[in-house]
Design a protein around this motif. Structure first.
Motif, mmCIF file in Angstrom:
data_model
loop_
_atom_site.group_PDB
_atom_site.id
_atom_site.type_symbol
_atom_site.label_atom_id
_atom_site.label_comp_id
_atom_site.label_asym_id
_atom_site.label_seq_id
_atom_site.Cartn_x
_atom_site.Cartn_y
_atom_site.Cartn_z
ATOM 1 N N ARG A 149 0.829 -1.208 0.000
ATOM 2 C CA ARG A 149 0.000 0.000 0.000
ATOM 3 C C ARG A 149 0.867 1.263 0.000
ATOM 4 O O ARG A 149 0.595 2.213 -0.733
ATOM 5 C CB ARG A 149 -0.923 0.022 1.232
ATOM 6 C CG ARG A 149 -1.907 -1.138 1.304
ATOM 7 C CD ARG A 149 -2.789 -1.216 0.057
ATOM 8 N NE ARG A 149 -3.745 -2.304 0.153
ATOM 9 C CZ ARG A 149 -3.516 -3.543 -0.280
ATOM 10 N NH1 ARG A 149 -2.370 -3.846 -0.832
ATOM 11 N NH2 ARG A 149 -4.448 -4.466 -0.180
ATOM 12 N N ILE A 150 1.926 1.256 0.810
ATOM 13 C CA ILE A 150 2.776 2.445 0.873
ATOM 14 C C ILE A 150 3.520 2.648 -0.440
ATOM 15 O O ILE A 150 3.646 3.773 -0.932
ATOM 16 C CB ILE A 150 3.761 2.348 2.053
ATOM 17 C CG1 ILE A 150 3.005 2.304 3.381
ATOM 18 C CG2 ILE A 150 4.713 3.540 2.047
ATOM 19 C CD1 ILE A 150 3.896 2.102 4.593
ATOM 20 N N ASP A 151 4.018 1.555 -1.025
ATOM 21 C CA ASP A 151 4.717 1.658 -2.314
ATOM 22 C C ASP A 151 3.804 2.247 -3.381
ATOM 23 O O ASP A 151 4.232 3.055 -4.207
ATOM 24 C CB ASP A 151 5.207 0.282 -2.767
ATOM 25 C CG ASP A 151 6.503 -0.135 -2.088
ATOM 26 O OD1 ASP A 151 7.214 0.754 -1.581
ATOM 27 O OD2 ASP A 151 6.796 -1.341 -2.064
ATOM 28 N N GLU A 152 2.541 1.831 -3.342
ATOM 29 C CA GLU A 152 1.567 2.344 -4.312
ATOM 30 C C GLU A 152 1.394 3.859 -4.165
ATOM 31 O O GLU A 152 1.411 4.606 -5.152
ATOM 32 C CB GLU A 152 0.229 1.624 -4.099
ATOM 33 C CG GLU A 152 -0.828 1.920 -5.134
ATOM 34 C CD GLU A 152 -2.095 1.126 -4.858
ATOM 35 O OE1 GLU A 152 -3.120 1.733 -4.525
ATOM 36 O OE2 GLU A 152 -2.034 -0.122 -4.954
ATOM 37 N N LEU A 153 1.251 4.315 -2.916
ATOM 38 C CA LEU A 153 1.103 5.755 -2.680
ATOM 39 C C LEU A 153 2.397 6.514 -2.978
ATOM 40 O O LEU A 153 2.362 7.639 -3.482
ATOM 41 C CB LEU A 153 0.675 6.013 -1.231
ATOM 42 C CG LEU A 153 -0.800 5.797 -0.911
ATOM 43 C CD1 LEU A 153 -1.073 6.131 0.551
ATOM 44 C CD2 LEU A 153 -1.697 6.641 -1.810
ATOM 45 N N ASN A 154 3.534 5.895 -2.660
ATOM 46 C CA ASN A 154 4.806 6.527 -2.981
ATOM 47 C C ASN A 154 4.936 6.798 -4.471
ATOM 48 O O ASN A 154 5.385 7.866 -4.887
ATOM 49 C CB ASN A 154 5.976 5.634 -2.538
ATOM 50 C CG ASN A 154 6.485 5.987 -1.157
ATOM 51 O OD1 ASN A 154 6.310 7.099 -0.679
ATOM 52 N ND2 ASN A 154 7.115 5.037 -0.503
ATOM 53 N N ALA A 155 4.559 5.811 -5.268
ATOM 54 C CA ALA A 155 4.660 5.958 -6.723
ATOM 55 C C ALA A 155 3.791 7.119 -7.199
ATOM 56 O O ALA A 155 4.207 7.923 -8.045
ATOM 57 C CB ALA A 155 4.248 4.654 -7.411
ATOM 58 N N VAL A 156 2.583 7.216 -6.651
ATOM 59 C CA VAL A 156 1.685 8.317 -7.021
ATOM 60 C C VAL A 156 2.285 9.652 -6.598
ATOM 61 O O VAL A 156 2.363 10.603 -7.389
ATOM 62 C CB VAL A 156 0.292 8.133 -6.367
ATOM 63 C CG1 VAL A 156 -0.580 9.369 -6.580
ATOM 64 C CG2 VAL A 156 -0.404 6.903 -6.934
ATOM 65 N N GLY A 157 2.732 9.738 -5.335
ATOM 66 C CA GLY A 157 3.250 10.996 -4.811
ATOM 67 C C GLY A 157 4.497 11.470 -5.525
ATOM 68 O O GLY A 157 4.623 12.655 -5.866
ATOM 69 N N GLU A 158 5.413 10.560 -5.787
ATOM 70 C CA GLU A 158 6.662 10.949 -6.438
ATOM 71 C C GLU A 158 6.424 11.416 -7.871
ATOM 72 O O GLU A 158 7.094 12.332 -8.359
ATOM 73 C CB GLU A 158 7.657 9.790 -6.361
ATOM 74 C CG GLU A 158 8.185 9.594 -4.941
ATOM 75 C CD GLU A 158 8.999 8.331 -4.756
ATOM 76 O OE1 GLU A 158 9.171 7.577 -5.750
ATOM 77 O OE2 GLU A 158 9.461 8.083 -3.629
#
Length: 199
Positions: free
Chosen positions: A67-76
């Motif tokens: 879940r965090i990796d998914e949000l990281n990809a969006v945020g970055e």
């Protein structure tokens, strides 16, 4: 080497199925959900679960990391957007959509995060701070809003909507809009309390 590719694809597919099944099972049954039930829900054998995740804690950590990796990809990706205010709103929308798709409240009872989860979460927090800094510098959000404020507000739209019986699946959007209007500098009043210490 070519013959191994389908096996790798199957392993990736099984891992994805297991993470989704485990998240649903934990959401319904809490931390007492059994490996057998998770395997049955994913349509695989118990042995497949243990080949991917040696312990239940490893499985929970993998759900969090996913879940965090998914949000990281969006945020970055959004850090390069030309409109920082829209970028921040898009990130908050992605975070709320993720929580709406699957109840992750069981993670509060999961115990201390692993070192890897802590590392990846801190990376996401850094991304959120950058998104907020950019939006604030461009006048899209009020000057007294911090990255930590936004991190704490990420769960708020779904949390509020969860108190409404038989709520529309999109009710969280109403509360996200209210939150984001409150972040704008237009008509803002001084906040009555300082921001929290760094998370």
């Amino acid at each position: 080497m070519t013959a191994n590719r389908p096996l790798r694809a199957d392993a990736v597919r099984n891992r994805r199925l297991l993470l989704a099944a485990a998240a649903d099972e934990f959401a319904e049954r809490g931390m007492d959900a059994s490996v057998a039930d998770i395997a049955r829900r994913a349509g695989v054998g118990k042995g497949t679960v243990f080949r991917h995740f040696a312990t239940k804690d490893d499985l929970i950590a993998a759900i969090v990391l996913d879940r965090i990796d998914e949000l990281n990809a969006v945020g970055e990706k959004l850090l390069g957007a030309t409109d920082p205010g829209t970028a921040l709103l898009e990130f908050l929308t992605a975070a709320a959509q993720q929580r709406q798709q699957r109840d992750l409240s069981f993670l509060h009872a999961a115990g201390e995060p692993s070192a890897e989860v802590t590392r990846v979460r801190e990376r996401m927090y850094a991304t959120v701070h950058q998104l907020v800094d950019r939006a604030r510098d461009h006048g899209a959000v009020r000057a007294d809003v911090t990255g930590d404020d936004i991190i704490l507000l990420m769960c708020a739209p779904n949390y509020v909507a969860s108190y409404v019986p038989d709520a529309s699946p999109d009710l969280w959007r109403r509360y996200l809009a209210i939150i984001f209007d409150g972040l704008r500098p237009q008509g803002a009043h001084p906040l009555p309390h300082p921001p929290p210490a760094t998370l």
